[in-house]
Design an enzyme around this catalytic site. Structure first.
Site, PDB file in Angstrom:
ATOM      1  N   CYS A 126       0.843  -1.154   0.053  1.00  6.61           N
ATOM      2  CA  CYS A 126      -0.009   0.027   0.052  1.00  6.61           C
ATOM      3  C   CYS A 126       0.755   1.366   0.019  1.00  6.61           C
ATOM      4  O   CYS A 126       0.422   2.207  -0.297  1.00  6.61           O
ATOM      5  CB  CYS A 126      -0.980   0.163   1.311  1.00  6.61           C
ATOM      6  SG  CYS A 126      -0.382  -0.833   2.597  1.00  6.61           S
ATOM      7  N   HIS A 221      -2.715   6.478   4.414  1.00  5.21           N
ATOM      8  CA  HIS A 221      -1.030   6.340   4.632  1.00  5.21           C
ATOM      9  C   HIS A 221      -0.619   7.742   4.097  1.00  5.21           C
ATOM     10  O   HIS A 221      -0.946   8.314   2.811  1.00  5.21           O
ATOM     11  CB  HIS A 221      -0.449   5.350   4.081  1.00  5.21           C
ATOM     12  CG  HIS A 221      -0.933   3.966   4.164  1.00  5.21           C
ATOM     13  ND1 HIS A 221      -1.688   3.708   5.471  1.00  5.21           N
ATOM     14  CD2 HIS A 221      -0.278   2.717   4.055  1.00  5.21           C
ATOM     15  CE1 HIS A 221      -1.612   2.421   5.785  1.00  5.21           C
ATOM     16  NE2 HIS A 221      -0.937   1.941   4.608  1.00  5.21           N
TER      17      HIS A 221
HETATM   18  N1  NAP Z   1      -5.247  -3.124   4.793  1.00  2.57           N
HETATM   19  C1  NAP Z   1      -4.317  -2.538   3.766  1.00  2.57           C
HETATM   20  O1  NAP Z   1      -4.234  -1.194   3.571  1.00  2.57           O
HETATM   21  C2  NAP Z   1      -3.645  -3.401   2.436  1.00  2.57           C
HETATM   22  C3  NAP Z   1      -3.491  -2.907   1.513  1.00  2.57           C
HETATM   23  C4  NAP Z   1      -2.854  -3.680   0.458  1.00  2.57           C
HETATM   24  C5  NAP Z   1      -2.476  -5.167   0.703  1.00  2.57           C
HETATM   25  N2  NAP Z   1      -3.204  -5.737   1.852  1.00  2.57           N
HETATM   26  C6  NAP Z   1      -3.222  -6.995   1.943  1.00  2.57           C
HETATM   27  O2  NAP Z   1      -4.516  -7.740   2.009  1.00  2.57           O
HETATM   28  C7  NAP Z   1      -4.508  -8.816   2.862  1.00  2.57           C
HETATM   29  C8  NAP Z   1      -5.901  -8.534   3.832  1.00  2.57           C
HETATM   30  O3  NAP Z   1      -5.738  -7.459   4.250  1.00  2.57           O
HETATM   31  P1  NAP Z   1      -6.943  -6.868   5.387  1.00  2.57           P
HETATM   32  O4  NAP Z   1      -6.597  -5.471   5.710  1.00  2.57           O
HETATM   33  O5  NAP Z   1      -8.286  -6.996   4.433  1.00  2.57           O
HETATM   34  O6  NAP Z   1      -7.037  -8.000   6.449  1.00  2.57           O
HETATM   35  P2  NAP Z   1      -8.145  -8.351   7.473  1.00  2.57           P
HETATM   36  O7  NAP Z   1      -9.122  -7.100   7.717  1.00  2.57           O
HETATM   37  O8  NAP Z   1      -7.834  -8.728   8.602  1.00  2.57           O
HETATM   38  O9  NAP Z   1      -8.802  -9.185   6.669  1.00  2.57           O
HETATM   39  C9  NAP Z   1      -8.543 -10.712   6.418  1.00  2.57           C
HETATM   40  C10 NAP Z   1      -9.625 -11.306   5.418  1.00  2.57           C
HETATM   41  O10 NAP Z   1      -8.900 -12.775   5.085  1.00  2.57           O
HETATM   42  C11 NAP Z   1      -9.689 -13.693   5.264  1.00  2.57           C
HETATM   43  N3  NAP Z   1      -9.326 -14.851   5.795  1.00  2.57           N
HETATM   44  C12 NAP Z   1      -7.968 -14.781   6.536  1.00  2.57           C
HETATM   45  N4  NAP Z   1      -7.505 -16.453   6.302  1.00  2.57           N
HETATM   46  C13 NAP Z   1      -8.332 -16.868   5.473  1.00  2.57           C
HETATM   47  C14 NAP Z   1      -8.340 -18.253   5.021  1.00  2.57           C
HETATM   48  N5  NAP Z   1      -7.453 -19.155   5.491  1.00  2.57           N
HETATM   49  N6  NAP Z   1      -9.310 -18.604   4.051  1.00  2.57           N
HETATM   50  C15 NAP Z   1     -10.114 -17.664   3.450  1.00  2.57           C
HETATM   51  N7  NAP Z   1     -10.163 -16.401   3.974  1.00  2.57           N
HETATM   52  C16 NAP Z   1      -9.255 -16.093   5.083  1.00  2.57           C
HETATM   53  C17 NAP Z   1     -10.625 -13.234   6.558  1.00  2.57           C
HETATM   54  O11 NAP Z   1     -11.712 -13.860   6.745  1.00  2.57           O
HETATM   55  P3  NAP Z   1     -12.715 -14.207   8.110  1.00  2.57           P
HETATM   56  O12 NAP Z   1     -13.409 -13.190   8.187  1.00  2.57           O
HETATM   57  O13 NAP Z   1     -13.424 -15.569   7.797  1.00  2.57           O
HETATM   58  O14 NAP Z   1     -11.510 -14.374   9.290  1.00  2.57           O
HETATM   59  C18 NAP Z   1     -10.973 -11.761   6.314  1.00  2.57           C
HETATM   60  O15 NAP Z   1     -11.925 -11.657   5.288  1.00  2.57           O
HETATM   61  C19 NAP Z   1      -3.452  -9.135   3.399  1.00  2.57           C
HETATM   62  O16 NAP Z   1      -2.295  -9.506   2.584  1.00  2.57           O
HETATM   63  C20 NAP Z   1      -2.575  -7.609   3.548  1.00  2.57           C
HETATM   64  O17 NAP Z   1      -1.279  -7.548   3.515  1.00  2.57           O
HETATM   65  C21 NAP Z   1      -3.675  -4.834   3.087  1.00  2.57           C
END
Ligand code: NAP
Length: 313
Positions: A126, A221
C-alpha cells in the site's frame, strides 16, 4: 460484453469490504463473497452471503476473476486453486509480489506488465503504489539517483481488527507503532517498499531506504519522500510533471483525511531538499490505503486485463 464472474476472497476484511463496494459502484454484477470457515454464512452489507473459500470452491471452474485479500499464508495456499480452476487471480498479499515471472502492477506505472501474467498478478504494498506513481514521472524526466522515504501508515493497513482496537482506544492515548517483522536491522515493510519499488520501476539497483511508522489514525497512509535525480529538476518542473501524471492530484498540504475515499494519490509540499545538492527534491504523499493502496489498484488491474481480453461469450 459478457459479465465476468468475480470472487472476492477475504470479503469480510478491511480490503475485501472496500473491494465489494467499489465493484458495486463500477457496475460489476456477478460477484461472490468468500472468506474463511469462520465467517461462512454471514450476510454482508448489500445482501451477499459469505461462502467458505475452500480449494474445491475456488477450483470449480466458475470464476473468471478472483481478488484475494486474505494474508500471505492463506494466499499461498488458496491462489493456486483459483488459477487451476481457470481464474485470473489478483493477489494483494506479499506472497507472489517478488516472484520472478509474476507481474507486480500499478496500472499508471507499468500496466502493460499485467498482460504478461500466467494466472496471477500481484498487487503491490500500500505504500509502494503511491510512491511509484510519484517517482515514475520524475524518473522519466530526470532519472532517479536515490530515494529516501518515511511513512506514516494508518492502522487499517494492519486489517479490520486493528481498526476496532483503535476505535476502542481512549482519545489521546494513541501511540506510534512499529508492528512489522523485524530482521535485526529493518522491518519487512521497509525492505518490501525497497524491493517492490525497484521491481515496479524496473530499476533493480535503485538506492532506496525507508523508515516505516504506524500512526494512530484509521484510514490513509502518508509518505515524506526525498528524491535525488541524475539531471537537475526544479521544484516547479516536478510540480508540473506530477500535476499531469495519471492518478496523481496536487494539493498544497495533503493529509490522510483529504485522501479518504478518493481515488487519486495526493501529492504536495514539492520543494528543493535543502540537505541535498542541486538535484534534491522533497515531497509529501497521501493516499487511501484501502482504496488506491489496495482494492482500487487491484480492480484497475482487472479492468485493464478485461479491456484487452474480454471474457469469451
Ligand atoms: N489493509 C491494507 O491497507 C492493505 C493494503 C494492501 C494489501 N493488503 C493485504 O491484503 C490482505 C488482507 O488485508 P486486510 O487488511 O483486509 O485484512 P483483514 O481485515 O484482517 O481481513 C482478512 C480477510 O482474510 C480472510 N481470511 C483469513 N484467512 C483466511 C483463510 N485461510 N481462508 C479464507 N479467508 C481467509 C478473513 O476472513 P474471516 O473473516 O473469515 O476471518 C478476512 O476476510 C493482507 O495480505 C494484506 O497484506 C492490505
Amino acid at each position: 460484453m459478457p459479465e465476468p464472474r468475480i470472487a472476492v476472497v477475504g470479503a469480510t476484511g478491511a480490503v475485501g469490504g472496500v473491494t465489494l463496494r467499489l465493484l458495486r459502484e463500477r457496475g460489476f454484477e456477478r460477484v461472490r463473497a468468500l472468506a474463511s470457515a469462520r465467517s461462512a454464512g454471514r450476510e454482508l452489507e448489500g445482501g451477499l452471503v459469505v461462502e467458505e473459500a475452500t480449494p474445491d470452491a475456488l477450483a470449480a471452474g466458475d470464476i473468471d476473476l478472483a481478488f484475494f485479500s486474505v494474508g500471505t499464508s492463506a494466499s499461498r495456499e488458496l491462489v493456486p486453486h483459483a488459477v487451476r480452476g481457470g481464474a485470473v487471480a489478483v493477489d494483494k498479499s506479499s506472497a507472489y509480489r517478488l516472484q520472478d515471472g509474476i507481474p507486480l502492477v500499478v496500472p499508471e506505472v507499468n500496466g502493460e506488465r499485467a498482460l504478461e501474467h500466467d494466472g496471477i498478478v500481484a498487487n503491490p504494498n500500500c505504500c509502494a503504489i503511491p510512491l511509484t506513481m510519484a517517482l515514475k514521472p520524475l524518473h522519466d524526466a530526470a532519472g532517479l539517483a536515490r530515494v529516501r522515504v518515511s511513512t506514516y501508515q494508518s492502522v487499517s493497513g494492519a486489517g479490520a481488527q486493528r481498526m476496532e482496537e483503535l476505535r476502542a482506544t481512549p482519545s489521546g492515548e494513541g501511540n506510534l507503532a512499529m508492528d512489522w517483522d523485524f530482521d535485526g536491522e529493518e522491518f519487512d515493510e521497509e525492505s518490501k517498499l525497497r524491493d517492490e519499488t525497484r521491481k515496479i520501476l524496473e530499476l533493480p539497483e535503485l538506492p532506496i531506504s525507508a523508515t516505516c511508522v504506524r500512526v494512530p489514525i484509521l484510514v490513509g497512509h502518508a509518505e515524506a519522500v526525498w528524491v535525488e535525480t541524475q539531471e537537475q529538476l526544479s521544484a516547479d518542473e516536478a510540480r508540473d510533471l506530477l500535476g499531469r501524471a495519471p492518478g496523481l492530484r496536487l494539493l498544497d498540504f495533503p493529509t490522510p483525511r483529504d485522501a479518504l475515499d478518493v481515488d487519486d494519490v495526493l501529492v504536495g509540499r514539492i520543494r528543493p531538499d535543502r540537505a541535498a545538492g542541486e538535484n534534491g527534491l522533497t515531497l509529501f504523499l497521501a493516499c487511501d490505503n484501502l482504496r488506491k493502496g489496495a482494492a482500487l489498484n487491484a480492480i484497475q488491474i482487472a479492468e485493464l486485463l478485461l479491456a484487452r481480453h474480454p471474457i469469451p461469450a
